[in-house]
Design a protein around this motif. Structure first.
Motif, short mmCIF file in Angstrom:
data_model
loop_
_atom_site.label_atom_id
_atom_site.label_comp_id
_atom_site.label_asym_id
_atom_site.label_seq_id
_atom_site.Cartn_x
_atom_site.Cartn_y
_atom_site.Cartn_z
N UNK A 215 0.92 -1.42 0.11
CA UNK A 215 0.04 0.06 0.20
C UNK A 215 0.78 1.28 -0.07
N UNK A 216 2.00 1.10 0.69
CA UNK A 216 2.77 2.21 0.86
C UNK A 216 3.44 2.51 -0.55
N UNK A 217 3.86 1.58 -1.24
CA UNK A 217 4.35 1.80 -2.56
C UNK A 217 3.52 2.25 -3.81
N UNK A 218 2.26 1.85 -3.50
CA UNK A 218 1.22 2.32 -4.20
C UNK A 218 0.82 3.74 -4.32
N UNK A 219 1.03 4.19 -3.06
CA UNK A 219 0.73 5.72 -2.74
C UNK A 219 1.91 6.31 -3.28
N UNK B 221 3.76 5.72 -5.80
CA UNK B 221 3.53 5.65 -7.27
C UNK B 221 2.44 6.58 -7.78
N UNK B 222 1.35 6.57 -7.06
CA UNK B 222 0.25 7.35 -7.46
C UNK B 222 0.47 8.89 -7.23
N UNK B 223 1.15 9.15 -6.32
CA UNK B 223 1.43 10.56 -5.88
C UNK B 223 2.64 11.15 -6.33
N UNK B 224 3.62 10.34 -6.40
CA UNK B 224 5.20 10.98 -6.91
C UNK B 224 5.28 10.83 -8.47
N UNK C 130 5.24 8.54 -10.54
CA UNK C 130 5.92 7.27 -11.01
C UNK C 130 5.20 6.39 -11.83
N UNK C 131 4.77 6.89 -13.06
CA UNK C 131 3.79 6.10 -13.92
C UNK C 131 4.36 4.97 -14.49
N UNK C 132 5.36 4.75 -14.80
CA UNK C 132 6.04 3.75 -15.50
C UNK C 132 6.16 2.52 -14.34
N UNK C 133 6.58 3.01 -13.18
CA UNK C 133 6.59 1.90 -12.11
C UNK C 133 5.24 1.45 -11.88
N UNK C 134 4.34 2.27 -11.86
CA UNK C 134 3.11 1.90 -11.44
C UNK C 134 2.49 0.87 -12.36
N UNK C 135 2.70 1.23 -13.87
CA UNK C 135 2.31 0.43 -14.88
C UNK C 135 2.69 -1.00 -15.09
#
Length: 332
Positions: A275-279, A281-284, A286-291
């Motif tokens: 959950x921490x990583x996902x937050x 990704x979404x707020x920082x 980090x679109x490529x990492x999220x994808x």
């Protein structure tokens, strides 16, 4: 649940039993917290509680430079136990070097010293290798160790060379430079996996007097015989390959320590912090990492990174040798 003994009490009882039987004598080192985590599969916090309990009971104490050892005034505590020390040759007698013919200083060989030091480093890292602690384990005076090694630094180099010698390369190499370099790299990786402290000893910047290590270098240089490469390129091919293996291997010991300290595997660690990583990704942004961390697992660990990198490194060597990168050939 009631009636279930906590793991730290069960482990402490086992060490207490060894002390009562005389397997661990006054002054002998007891297993370190890191060793307990390895042998019993518990978290570092649990292992620390084991030693704290034994210390509270007066069975062990901490000595500067020696670690946790059996307390000198301990006597067996169980009912029906004898206060007499076990006789030499009995089942309860501690194992160690044999005494000399005159019953004095224990016999000790350089190989026995090195192997005991390797065992300590495997269990607790290089920090567990102390001349005083080794002497206590071997039942001899600290100064007697200096008959076999000049000091701790000399001992650690001897340990490194000994474990490199435990993975000898075949007398008849496979055909082709690539197969030979691949075999060497994977042999070194296997040694680093067995001895995670080793990459922190090996130096790529300063040659070390390690006969077995130099044998690995000789193997790599022979692999590039007859390829039309000058000595500048051949040395760089050799050193770069071994530096790559060592570089990946420096992550082995910290990874093991993290598992011991947290009690979590790498996958469990990621799951706990997902959950921490996902937050992030979404707020920082980090679109490529999220994808690329969406549905479906990507199998990444040190083994896959090592294998991927080694194959790509050897692909690069192939381009160099075959002259496809514009910089190949003698003198370049």
């Amino acid at each position: 649940m009631t009636g279930v003994e906590p793991p730290y009490r069960r482990i402490a009882a086992e060490i207490r039993r060894r002390i009562d039987l005389g397997e661990l004598r006054p002054g002998d080192p007891v297993p370190s917290a890191r060793r307990l985590t390895r042998e019993h599969g518990v978290a570092i916090a649990t292992a620390t509680k084991v030693l704290a309990l034994l210390r509270d009971e007066g069975l062990v104490l901490t000595r500067p430079g020696a670690g946790t050892v059996v307390a000198p005034a301990h006597r067996p505590s169980g009912p029906g136990t004898s206060t007499a020390a076990p006789r030499p040759g009995t089942a309860g007698a501690p194992s160690g070097p044999r005494r000399g013919p005159d019953g004095g200083e224990p016999e000790l060989s350089r190989d026995a010293l090195i192997r005991r030091a390797v065992a300590r480093a495997d269990a607790g890292g290089l920090g567990a290798v102390s001349m005083r602690q080794l002497a206590a384990e071997l039942g001899t005076a600290t100064m007697s160790l200096y008959r076999h090694v000049r000091g701790r630094d000399d001992l650690i180099l001897a340990m490194a060379d000994a474990v490199l010698g435990d993975a000898p390369l075949p007398a008849v190499p496979p055909a082709g430079w690539r197969a030979r370099l691949d075999l060497l790299a994977r042999a070194q990786w296997a040694v680093y996996r067995r001895h995670p402290w080793l990459p922190h000893v090996i130096s790529m910047a300063r040659p070390q007097p390690l006969p077995n290590g130099m044998g690995h270098t000789e193997w790599a240089l022979r692999a590039t015989d007859g390829l039309g490469l000058d000595r500048h390129v051949r040395w760089h091919v050799t050193i770069t390959l071994m530096a790559y293996v060592r570089g990946i291997a420096t992550n082995l010991e910290p990874g093991e320590q993290a598992v011991q300290d947290t009690g979590l595997s790498d996958d469990q660690w990621v799951d706990r912090h997902r959950d921490t990583f996902q937050r992030m990704f979404s707020t920082g942004g980090l679109t490529r990492m999220a994808a690329l961390t969406g549905p479906g697992q990507v199998d990444i660990d040190l083994e896959t990174v090592f294998d991927f990198g080694l194959r790509r490194l050897l692909d690069g060597y192939a381009a160099l040798i075959e002259g496809r990168d514009g910089e190949a050939g003698p003198g370049r």
